[in-house]
Design an enzyme around this catalytic site. Structure first.
Site, mmCIF file in Angstrom:
data_model
loop_
_atom_site.group_PDB
_atom_site.id
_atom_site.type_symbol
_atom_site.label_atom_id
_atom_site.label_comp_id
_atom_site.label_asym_id
_atom_site.label_seq_id
_atom_site.Cartn_x
_atom_site.Cartn_y
_atom_site.Cartn_z
ATOM 1 N N LEU A 34 0.824 -1.207 0.000
ATOM 2 C CA LEU A 34 0.000 0.000 0.000
ATOM 3 C C LEU A 34 0.861 1.261 0.000
ATOM 4 O O LEU A 34 0.462 2.292 -0.524
ATOM 5 C CB LEU A 34 -0.920 0.019 1.231
ATOM 6 C CG LEU A 34 -1.918 -1.132 1.355
ATOM 7 C CD1 LEU A 34 -2.725 -0.982 2.631
ATOM 8 C CD2 LEU A 34 -2.844 -1.160 0.145
ATOM 9 N N GLY A 35 2.022 1.195 0.612
ATOM 10 C CA GLY A 35 2.886 2.369 0.685
ATOM 11 C C GLY A 35 4.207 2.036 1.353
ATOM 12 O O GLY A 35 4.342 1.001 2.003
ATOM 13 N N VAL A 54 4.049 -0.774 4.204
ATOM 14 C CA VAL A 54 2.689 -1.130 4.606
ATOM 15 C C VAL A 54 2.060 -2.006 3.527
ATOM 16 O O VAL A 54 2.057 -1.653 2.347
ATOM 17 C CB VAL A 54 1.827 0.128 4.839
ATOM 18 C CG1 VAL A 54 0.415 -0.259 5.243
ATOM 19 C CG2 VAL A 54 2.451 1.009 5.909
ATOM 20 N N LYS A 93 2.238 -3.413 8.809
ATOM 21 C CA LYS A 93 3.424 -2.564 8.661
ATOM 22 C C LYS A 93 4.643 -3.422 8.943
ATOM 23 O O LYS A 93 4.918 -3.806 10.075
ATOM 24 C CB LYS A 93 3.388 -1.371 9.615
ATOM 25 C CG LYS A 93 4.592 -0.458 9.436
ATOM 26 C CD LYS A 93 4.269 0.986 9.736
ATOM 27 C CE LYS A 93 5.367 1.914 9.261
ATOM 28 N NZ LYS A 93 4.999 3.321 9.357
ATOM 29 N N GLY A 139 7.363 3.704 3.794
ATOM 30 C CA GLY A 139 7.752 4.775 4.692
ATOM 31 C C GLY A 139 9.194 4.617 5.114
ATOM 32 O O GLY A 139 9.887 3.682 4.710
ATOM 33 N N ASP A 198 4.978 11.297 16.897
ATOM 34 C CA ASP A 198 5.118 11.608 15.472
ATOM 35 C C ASP A 198 3.766 11.953 14.853
ATOM 36 O O ASP A 198 3.378 11.415 13.824
ATOM 37 C CB ASP A 198 5.771 10.448 14.730
ATOM 38 C CG ASP A 198 6.290 10.871 13.352
ATOM 39 O OD1 ASP A 198 6.716 12.036 13.216
ATOM 40 O OD2 ASP A 198 6.266 10.061 12.427
ATOM 41 N N ALA A 215 10.319 3.841 7.965
ATOM 42 C CA ALA A 215 10.535 2.742 8.910
ATOM 43 C C ALA A 215 10.191 1.384 8.314
ATOM 44 O O ALA A 215 10.551 0.354 8.885
ATOM 45 C CB ALA A 215 9.718 2.960 10.180
ATOM 46 N N GLY A 216 9.492 1.362 7.195
ATOM 47 C CA GLY A 216 9.117 0.080 6.616
ATOM 48 C C GLY A 216 8.075 0.214 5.535
ATOM 49 O O GLY A 216 7.844 1.305 4.992
#
Length: 412
Positions: A15-16, A23, A36, A18, A130, A20-21
């Site tokens: 899905l996406g 998704v 995630k 980031g 965050d 940090a990892g």
């Protein structure tokens, strides 16, 4: 390509991505989920894995209508994953990219929802650390609220804390997204619940204005503004809303409202905000676009292509923002933070005119200085030339030059 996450979950599609990892849209025993999957280098960190397991109870116990629930934490070989509810909708960053800014009523309703979620988290002893538009999801399947807003849910709880291990972030480093960092974080103090209030107030300002109050340019400059500069007023909003913003953006953590108080105050203001259109606020100059930066120093790295977007836990998402969530930055020294007397960030300017202190304004000043120096140099040269002519003419204008007299013929 599908892949198994532990023994209970299957990840089907990305899905996406980031900082940090990644998704994934996944499937579990109870239906669709968002997974995630943290980066492999994080999964190989045994200290982080231990911290991950320690946070399990707190994260699984965090349940609220405006929080994306964490269903499970998976540790399996090189896989380290958070399994969360799947929210059907989009994220707040995507909506901002599309609409630039929201009407005050809709903005207040969204932030009130998030404040409710933060209040539940803070009561459970969990600090998000965050809060930003990328981590606020809008549930399009939920009922419409004031100003036509969809219910807002806060996601990514616990990720910043998991990444912020002593070995990864020493005393001279900070974790977070520069535009939304509270001053006490910049100064190296431990994060408390008040940092989430400051970040959420920054989000509210951004929803109203279309830009963050202290953002723009190199991260080092952004961090300094959080500590040394005051927020620029927004024309066109009721004084009650502005005072609420100012209080929650206070430099002193103790001066800010609690999350429950912020939510209640915003909902009290909703009738007053009804019908007010989105603000017509002058945009910051082009140099305000966030830049890529080096982890260790404040020297700008080569600029990367702009990548605005988010990591929503929904299908059809765009790549993560380049305002990295978990980027490690050096804590500024006191002399770097001083930056002169307390000023006002991003001072307003007339349309078409450069903002004071901007690159355009500095270029204009340099050009003006060069022209002035050039004119002065020409005038000086002219003065020197005239003075030289008078000097060669002698003291008596009616007497011939000495060389002429010496060469005159002698009478017989």
């Amino acid at each position: 390509m599908a892949r198994n996450i532990g023994s209970r979950y299957t990840a089907h599609q990305i899905l996406g991505r980031g900082s940090a990892g990644t998704v994934w849209l996944g499937e579990g025993p109870e239906g669709p989920v968002a997974i995630k999957l943290l980066r492999e280098d994080l999964a190989s960190d045994q200290e982080l894995v231990g911290r991950f397991v320690q946070e399990r109870t707190a994260l699984l116990g965090l349940s609220h209508p405006h929080v994306v629930a964490v269903r499970d934490l998976v540790v399996d070989g090189t896989d380290l994953a958070l399994v969360m509810d799947l929210v059907r909708g989009t994220d707040l960053r995507t909506r901002l990219d599309r609409e630039r800014r929201l009407a005050p009523e809709a903005a207040a309703a969204v932030v009130a929802d998030v404040a409710d979620g933060l209040a539940a988290a803070h009561r459970a002893g969990v600090v998000h650390r965050d809060v930003k538009p990328e981590n606020i999801l809008l549930d399009v399947e939920g009922p419409l609220g004031p100003g036509g807003s969809h219910p807002a849910l806060l996601t990514d709880f616990g990720v910043a804390k998991l990444i912020d291990t002593p070995r990864r972030t020493k005393a001279t480093k900070i974790i977070g997204t520069p535009d939304y960092l509270a001053p006490e974080i910049v100064e190296g103090l431990p994060p408390r619940a008040a940092v989430d209030i400051y970040a959420l107030a920054t989000v509210l300002y951004e929803l109203l204005a279309g830009f963050t109050p202290f953002g723009g340019g190199h991260p080092g400059a952004v961090l300094r503004r959080h500590v040394t500069e005051t927020v620029v007023p927004l024309p066109g909003i009721p004084e009650e809303l502005w005072q609420l913003l100012v209080q929650c953006l206070a430099k002193a953590p103790a001066s800010r409202l609690r999350a429950s108080e912020l939510a209640a105050r915003l909902r009290e203001l909703l009738p007053l905000l009804a019908g007010i259109p989105p603000l017509d606020v002058d945009e910051p100059d082009g140099e305000a676009e966030p830049q890529a930066y080096d982890e260790q120093q404040y020297t700008p790295a080569p600029e990367e292509p702009r990548r605005r977007g988010a990591v929503p836990l929904v299908p059809g998402s765009s790549p993560d923002s380049n305002r990295d969530t978990h980027t490690s930055m050096r804590v500024p020294a006191p002399d770097e933070l001083s930056g002169g007397p307390l000023g006002t960030a991003r001072a307003p300017r007339a349309p078409g005119r450069p903002r004071p202190g901007s690159a355009r304004n500095k270029s204009a000043a340099i050009r003006k200085r060069r022209i002035t120096l050039g004119v002065a140099a020409i005038a000086l040269c002219a003065a020197i030339g005239v003075g030289g002519w008078f000097a060669t003419s002698g003291d008596d204008p009616g007497t011939a030059p000495e060389d002429t007299r010496n060469s005159a013929p002698t009478a017989p």
